[in-house]
Motif scaffolding. Structure first.
Motif, mmCIF file in Angstrom:
data_model
loop_
_atom_site.group_PDB
_atom_site.id
_atom_site.type_symbol
_atom_site.label_atom_id
_atom_site.label_comp_id
_atom_site.label_asym_id
_atom_site.label_seq_id
_atom_site.Cartn_x
_atom_site.Cartn_y
_atom_site.Cartn_z
ATOM 1 N N GLU A 171 0.689 -0.989 -0.211
ATOM 2 C CA GLU A 171 -0.155 -0.066 0.010
ATOM 3 C C GLU A 171 0.974 1.351 -0.038
ATOM 4 O O GLU A 171 2.079 1.419 0.616
ATOM 5 C CB GLU A 171 -1.034 0.027 1.306
ATOM 6 C CG GLU A 171 -1.791 -1.154 1.497
ATOM 7 C CD GLU A 171 -2.814 -1.143 0.402
ATOM 8 O OE1 GLU A 171 -3.574 -0.069 -0.246
ATOM 9 O OE2 GLU A 171 -3.211 -2.250 -0.359
ATOM 10 N N PHE A 172 0.369 2.439 -0.726
ATOM 11 C CA PHE A 172 1.218 3.360 -0.835
ATOM 12 C C PHE A 172 1.698 4.047 0.743
ATOM 13 O O PHE A 172 2.607 4.673 0.957
ATOM 14 C CB PHE A 172 0.267 4.811 -1.403
ATOM 15 C CG PHE A 172 0.138 4.509 -2.939
ATOM 16 C CD1 PHE A 172 1.393 4.357 -3.596
ATOM 17 C CD2 PHE A 172 -1.042 4.331 -3.698
ATOM 18 C CE1 PHE A 172 1.446 3.964 -5.081
ATOM 19 C CE2 PHE A 172 -1.046 4.227 -4.565
ATOM 20 C CZ PHE A 172 -0.088 3.962 -5.652
ATOM 21 N N GLY A 173 0.737 3.915 1.622
ATOM 22 C CA GLY A 173 1.091 4.460 3.092
ATOM 23 C C GLY A 173 2.150 3.806 3.517
ATOM 24 O O GLY A 173 3.102 4.509 4.403
ATOM 25 N N SER A 174 2.403 2.556 3.585
ATOM 26 C CA SER A 174 3.637 1.874 4.169
ATOM 27 C C SER A 174 4.765 2.243 3.492
ATOM 28 O O SER A 174 5.714 2.124 4.168
ATOM 29 C CB SER A 174 3.239 0.392 4.205
ATOM 30 O OG SER A 174 2.107 -0.218 4.660
ATOM 31 N N LEU A 218 3.976 9.736 -2.607
ATOM 32 C CA LEU A 218 3.436 8.741 -2.484
ATOM 33 C C LEU A 218 1.998 8.890 -1.454
ATOM 34 O O LEU A 218 0.904 8.195 -1.693
ATOM 35 C CB LEU A 218 4.147 7.626 -1.422
ATOM 36 C CG LEU A 218 5.187 6.981 -2.471
ATOM 37 C CD1 LEU A 218 6.161 6.204 -1.533
ATOM 38 C CD2 LEU A 218 4.560 6.047 -3.522
ATOM 39 N N ARG A 219 2.303 9.958 -0.534
ATOM 40 C CA ARG A 219 1.066 10.474 0.481
ATOM 41 C C ARG A 219 -0.065 10.912 -0.651
ATOM 42 O O ARG A 219 -1.085 10.782 -0.448
ATOM 43 C CB ARG A 219 1.591 11.384 1.227
ATOM 44 C CG ARG A 219 2.108 10.474 2.545
ATOM 45 C CD ARG A 219 1.248 9.569 3.117
ATOM 46 N NE ARG A 219 1.969 9.416 4.306
ATOM 47 C CZ ARG A 219 1.491 8.098 4.996
ATOM 48 N NH1 ARG A 219 0.449 7.540 4.544
ATOM 49 N NH2 ARG A 219 2.296 7.493 5.863
ATOM 50 N N LYS A 243 -0.494 10.286 -3.931
ATOM 51 C CA LYS A 243 -0.988 9.048 -4.584
ATOM 52 C C LYS A 243 -2.212 8.273 -3.663
ATOM 53 O O LYS A 243 -3.214 7.795 -4.097
ATOM 54 C CB LYS A 243 -0.046 8.084 -4.862
ATOM 55 C CG LYS A 243 0.767 8.509 -6.149
ATOM 56 C CD LYS A 243 1.769 7.603 -6.757
ATOM 57 C CE LYS A 243 2.527 8.183 -7.836
ATOM 58 N NZ LYS A 243 3.790 7.188 -8.248
ATOM 59 N N GLU A 244 -1.623 8.123 -2.359
ATOM 60 C CA GLU A 244 -2.855 7.429 -1.411
ATOM 61 C C GLU A 244 -3.959 8.388 -1.335
ATOM 62 O O GLU A 244 -5.194 7.793 -1.110
ATOM 63 C CB GLU A 244 -1.909 7.443 -0.064
ATOM 64 C CG GLU A 244 -2.884 6.717 0.890
ATOM 65 C CD GLU A 244 -2.253 6.838 2.445
ATOM 66 O OE1 GLU A 244 -2.450 5.775 3.031
ATOM 67 O OE2 GLU A 244 -1.450 7.584 2.623
ATOM 68 N N GLN A 292 -6.097 8.202 -4.366
ATOM 69 C CA GLN A 292 -6.606 6.731 -4.535
ATOM 70 C C GLN A 292 -7.819 6.805 -3.474
ATOM 71 O O GLN A 292 -8.909 6.179 -3.728
ATOM 72 C CB GLN A 292 -5.601 5.509 -4.099
ATOM 73 C CG GLN A 292 -6.309 4.216 -4.335
ATOM 74 C CD GLN A 292 -5.053 3.190 -3.733
ATOM 75 O OE1 GLN A 292 -4.556 3.174 -2.769
ATOM 76 N NE2 GLN A 292 -4.762 2.407 -4.787
ATOM 77 N N GLY A 293 -7.687 7.390 -2.242
ATOM 78 C CA GLY A 293 -8.879 7.509 -1.226
ATOM 79 C C GLY A 293 -9.783 8.205 -1.981
ATOM 80 O O GLY A 293 -11.212 7.834 -1.684
ATOM 81 N N LYS A 310 -10.921 1.166 -6.410
ATOM 82 C CA LYS A 310 -9.461 1.661 -6.580
ATOM 83 C C LYS A 310 -9.077 2.314 -7.882
ATOM 84 O O LYS A 310 -8.293 2.838 -7.948
ATOM 85 C CB LYS A 310 -8.494 0.363 -6.309
ATOM 86 C CG LYS A 310 -8.541 0.149 -4.650
ATOM 87 C CD LYS A 310 -7.551 -0.732 -4.280
ATOM 88 C CE LYS A 310 -7.200 -0.718 -2.775
ATOM 89 N NZ LYS A 310 -5.842 -1.575 -2.540
#
Length: 95
Positions: A35-38, A78-79, A81-82, A85-86, A95
């Motif tokens: 996942e992007f967050g990780s 990445l945040r 992109k997250e 996506q959300g 998604k």
């Protein structure tokens, strides 16, 4: 400075990445990190570690600024992109 440090390789038989979570290995690839967050958190932690090290070793700051800025930039990317996506999920339920 850095060129005087010996190159460190994993000992014989050790793998840098593994998928089984073996405790003696260097890094564990898990589905959690898909996942992007990780991924973003990993880059953030790396940037913070470099910043901390730079504060302790002022002579190496010039060498560490570029990788630190790269890690921070990638963390922000990445945040975002997250977030996209959300928001897409909220709007379209996909998604």
């Amino acid at each position: 400075m850095f060129k005087d440090n010996p190159i460190r390789y994993p000992d014989n038989g050790r793998k840098f990445f593994n998928e089984n979570g073996e405790k003696d290995e260097l890094a564990w690839l898990d589905k959690l990190l898909q996942e992007f967050g990780s991924y973003a958190s990993s880059y953030q932690i790396g940037a913070i570690q470099l910043l901390d090290f730079s504060l302790k070793e002022p002579i190496k700051r010039d060498f560490l600024i570029y990788p630190t800025v790269f890690l921070i930039r990638h963390y922000i990317e990445l945040r975002l992109k997250e977030l996209i996506q959300g928001l897409n999920f909220c709007l379209n339920q996909t998604k």
